[in-house]
Design an enzyme around this catalytic site. Structure first.
Site, PDB file in Angstrom:
ATOM      1  N   TYR A 170     -10.351  -7.985   6.172  1.00  0.00           N
ATOM      2  CA  TYR A 170      -9.198  -7.322   6.800  1.00  0.00           C
ATOM      3  C   TYR A 170      -9.564  -6.633   8.155  1.00  0.00           C
ATOM      4  CZ  TYR A 170      -5.486  -3.929   7.890  1.00  0.00           C
ATOM      5  OH  TYR A 170      -4.631  -3.261   8.481  1.00  0.00           O
TER       6      TYR A 170
HETATM    7  P1  NAD Z   1       3.497  -3.988   5.212  1.00  0.00           P
HETATM    8  O1  NAD Z   1       2.897  -4.837   4.441  1.00  0.00           O
HETATM    9  O2  NAD Z   1       4.373  -3.043   4.497  1.00  0.00           O
HETATM   10  O3  NAD Z   1       4.272  -4.593   6.631  1.00  0.00           O
HETATM   11  C1  NAD Z   1       3.934  -5.757   7.000  1.00  0.00           C
HETATM   12  C2  NAD Z   1       4.936  -6.645   7.009  1.00  0.00           C
HETATM   13  O4  NAD Z   1       4.797  -8.159   7.554  1.00  0.00           O
HETATM   14  C3  NAD Z   1       5.698  -7.078   5.475  1.00  0.00           C
HETATM   15  O5  NAD Z   1       6.974  -6.766   5.340  1.00  0.00           O
HETATM   16  C4  NAD Z   1       5.193  -8.803   5.658  1.00  0.00           C
HETATM   17  O6  NAD Z   1       6.383  -9.270   4.523  1.00  0.00           O
HETATM   18  C5  NAD Z   1       5.477  -9.126   6.953  1.00  0.00           C
HETATM   19  N1  NAD Z   1       4.475 -10.390   7.279  1.00  0.00           N
HETATM   20  C6  NAD Z   1       3.167 -10.593   6.940  1.00  0.00           C
HETATM   21  N2  NAD Z   1       2.772 -11.672   7.301  1.00  0.00           N
HETATM   22  C7  NAD Z   1       3.800 -12.057   7.923  1.00  0.00           C
HETATM   23  C8  NAD Z   1       3.768 -13.340   8.770  1.00  0.00           C
HETATM   24  N3  NAD Z   1       3.022 -14.276   9.023  1.00  0.00           N
HETATM   25  N4  NAD Z   1       5.016 -13.586   9.604  1.00  0.00           N
HETATM   26  C9  NAD Z   1       6.182 -12.678   9.320  1.00  0.00           C
HETATM   27  N5  NAD Z   1       5.858 -11.410   8.658  1.00  0.00           N
HETATM   28  C10 NAD Z   1       4.896 -11.206   8.136  1.00  0.00           C
HETATM   29  O7  NAD Z   1       2.336  -3.112   6.109  1.00  0.00           O
HETATM   30  P2  NAD Z   1       2.593  -1.835   6.789  1.00  0.00           P
HETATM   31  O8  NAD Z   1       1.596  -0.685   6.038  1.00  0.00           O
HETATM   32  O9  NAD Z   1       3.986  -1.456   7.083  1.00  0.00           O
HETATM   33  O10 NAD Z   1       1.620  -1.969   8.123  1.00  0.00           O
HETATM   34  C11 NAD Z   1       2.047  -2.456   9.287  1.00  0.00           C
HETATM   35  C12 NAD Z   1       1.096  -2.718  10.122  1.00  0.00           C
HETATM   36  O11 NAD Z   1       0.019  -1.501  10.280  1.00  0.00           O
HETATM   37  C13 NAD Z   1       0.088  -3.959   9.696  1.00  0.00           C
HETATM   38  O12 NAD Z   1      -0.314  -4.709  10.905  1.00  0.00           O
HETATM   39  C14 NAD Z   1      -1.195  -3.245   9.217  1.00  0.00           C
HETATM   40  O13 NAD Z   1      -2.200  -3.888   9.139  1.00  0.00           O
HETATM   41  C15 NAD Z   1      -1.214  -1.904  10.033  1.00  0.00           C
HETATM   42  N6  NAD Z   1      -1.885  -0.931   9.482  1.00  0.00           N
HETATM   43  C16 NAD Z   1      -1.344  -0.146   8.256  1.00  0.00           C
HETATM   44  C17 NAD Z   1      -1.871   0.993   7.991  1.00  0.00           C
HETATM   45  C18 NAD Z   1      -1.263   1.627   6.698  1.00  0.00           C
HETATM   46  O14 NAD Z   1      -1.933   2.839   6.245  1.00  0.00           O
HETATM   47  N7  NAD Z   1      -0.093   1.369   6.162  1.00  0.00           N
HETATM   48  C19 NAD Z   1      -3.148   1.127   8.229  1.00  0.00           C
HETATM   49  C20 NAD Z   1      -3.762   0.473   9.214  1.00  0.00           C
HETATM   50  C21 NAD Z   1      -2.998  -0.486   9.871  1.00  0.00           C
END
Ligand code: NAD
Length: 362
Positions: A170
């Site tokens: 990741y």
């Molecule tokens: P999440 O999994 O709730 O949201 C991601 C969304 O993207 C999901 O609804 C999923 O269905 C959609 N998705 C995934 N692959 C896809 C694709 N190929 N095409 C279209 N849609 C797609 O995650 P989150 O916690 O809301 O995270 C949002 C972003 O922030 C992500 O990029 C994640 O890596 C990053 N991030 C999150 C955290 C955290 O603590 N939540 C920390 C660091 C980085």
């Protein structure tokens, strides 16, 4: 689409910053909150999400319903679908893309590595291709991650620290994303802002994250597994409340500056920025558990085991000076306060019945 992503308004108008934003991953945790906040201040928002089943699809559907009730439409589709993206950019002159779609989660990468390549590498490139070909080219603000600091042991992490030792696939894909977006900035003049989020939590959160699964297990009387680092040191995270992250995302959109290309050709230099968005006060996992126990009024059954080397790092801590200076970013929510709001949401969403320990929705 035309109705939900309203045409551009002048910046600074009373109705909002006048942005027209494509939010990818809109049915995700962070995407839902950012879309609602943009809509609330009057910006045009269109969501895109593939509704994958990495975690409970019914939670994503409930978020979509919430967004719909606030006038945000979410298109069901994949960021790898270049034709769909081209159509969306054709219909709506997006000023900005808030790119949050990704395969999240550190441990799941060992089970399904291909999903990380699909969404975080191929999907990112597909999205950037569509952005560089769009006229006008949008400014791109996207979610990187604190995980890029990997095995770096200098804390607090600042943007200038080394990020060449990822501890998980990741993290490696997020690091690659920073380099890929830089290329598009350099060659095509795309304005790019990468945000390194630090462990985001809150209402409508992600069921795969520890604070969420601990809450579920504690209430259901099931044991929770608490990892401890080598030398019996507790793991700690710079837990950051969702509302603080949303403010950081909106400030990034507002200050992104213009892309300089049109139709795939660069006309001049465009901004490339990276910011930490954290809370600057790490808390150990046992402390997280004891706060949850207090709010849930149930004692956790803890299995404390040594961290198995599955991609987690022992400690995260953000230095946010750069974001404070350039975005006016200032987190205001303590873990105590944020978890209180999360637990309140959790109990109302899942309809927890204190007497019988039954759940309406899980
Ligand atoms: P999440 O999994 O709730 O949201 C991601 C969304 O993207 C999901 O609804 C999923 O269905 C959609 N998705 C995934 N692959 C896809 C694709 N190929 N095409 C279209 N849609 C797609 O995650 P989150 O916690 O809301 O995270 C949002 C972003 O922030 C992500 O990029 C994640 O890596 C990053 N991030 C999150 C955290 C955290 O603590 N939540 C920390 C660091 C980085």
């Amino acid at each position: 689409i035309r109705a939900s992503a309203s045409p551009r308004r002048p910046p600074g108008s009373a109705e909002g910053a006048g942005l027209s934003v494509l939010v990818t991953g809109a049915a995700g945790f962070v995407g839902t909150h950012c879309s609602l906040a943009l809509r609330k201040r009057g910006d045009g928002v269109l969501g895109l999400d593939n509704f994958n089943s990495y975690y409970d699809p019914s939670l994503k559907k409930a978020r979509r319903a919430l967004l719909g009730s606030h006038g945000v439409f979410v298109v069901e589709g994949d960021i790898n679908d270049g034709r769909l993206l081209a159509k969306l950019f054709d219909v709506v002159p997006f000023t900005h893309v808030l790119h949050l779609a990704a395969q999240a989660g550190v441990r799941y990468a060992m089970e399904n590595p291909a999903s990380y390549v699909h969404s975080n590498i191929a999907g990112l490139v597909s999205l950037l291709e569509a952005c560089k070909d769009a006229d006008p080219q949008p400014a791109v603000v996207w979610a990187s991650s604190s995980s890029v600091y990997g095995l770096n042991d200098r804390v607090p992490f600042s943007e200038a620290h080394r990020t060449d030792r990822p501890a998980s696939l990741y993290a490696a894909t997020k690091k690659a994303g920073e380099e890929i977006t830089h290329t598009y900035n350099h060659i095509y003049g795309l304005s790019v802002t990468g945000l390194r989020f630090f462990t985001v939590y809150g209402p409508w959160g992600r069921p795969d994250m520890a604070y969420f699964s601990f809450t579920r297990n504690i209430l259901q009387g099931k044991p929770i597994t608490v990892y401890r680092g080598r030398d019996r040191v507790d793991l700690a995270r710079d837990f950051t409340y969702i509302d603080d992250i949303v403010r950081g995302c909106l400030a990034s959109l507002d200050t992104a500056g213009r892309s300089t290309g049109t139709g795939g050709k660069k006309r001049g230099p465009a901004p490339y920025r990276i910011f930490n968005l954290g809370n600057t006060s790490p808390v150990t996992v046992p402390t997280l558990v004891s706060i949850l126990e207090r709010y849930l009024r149930v004692k956790a059954k803890k299995n404390v085991v040594e961290m198995p080397g599955n991609g987690d790092v022992p400690y995260t801590h953000a230095n946010i000076s750069l974001a404070r200076e350039q975005l006016g970013y200032k987190p205001t929510t303590s873990l105590e306060m944020g978890l209180k709001k999360f637990v309140r949401w959790y109990l109302s969403y899942y309809g927890y019945n204190r007497g019988t320990h039954t759940f309406r929705n899980s």
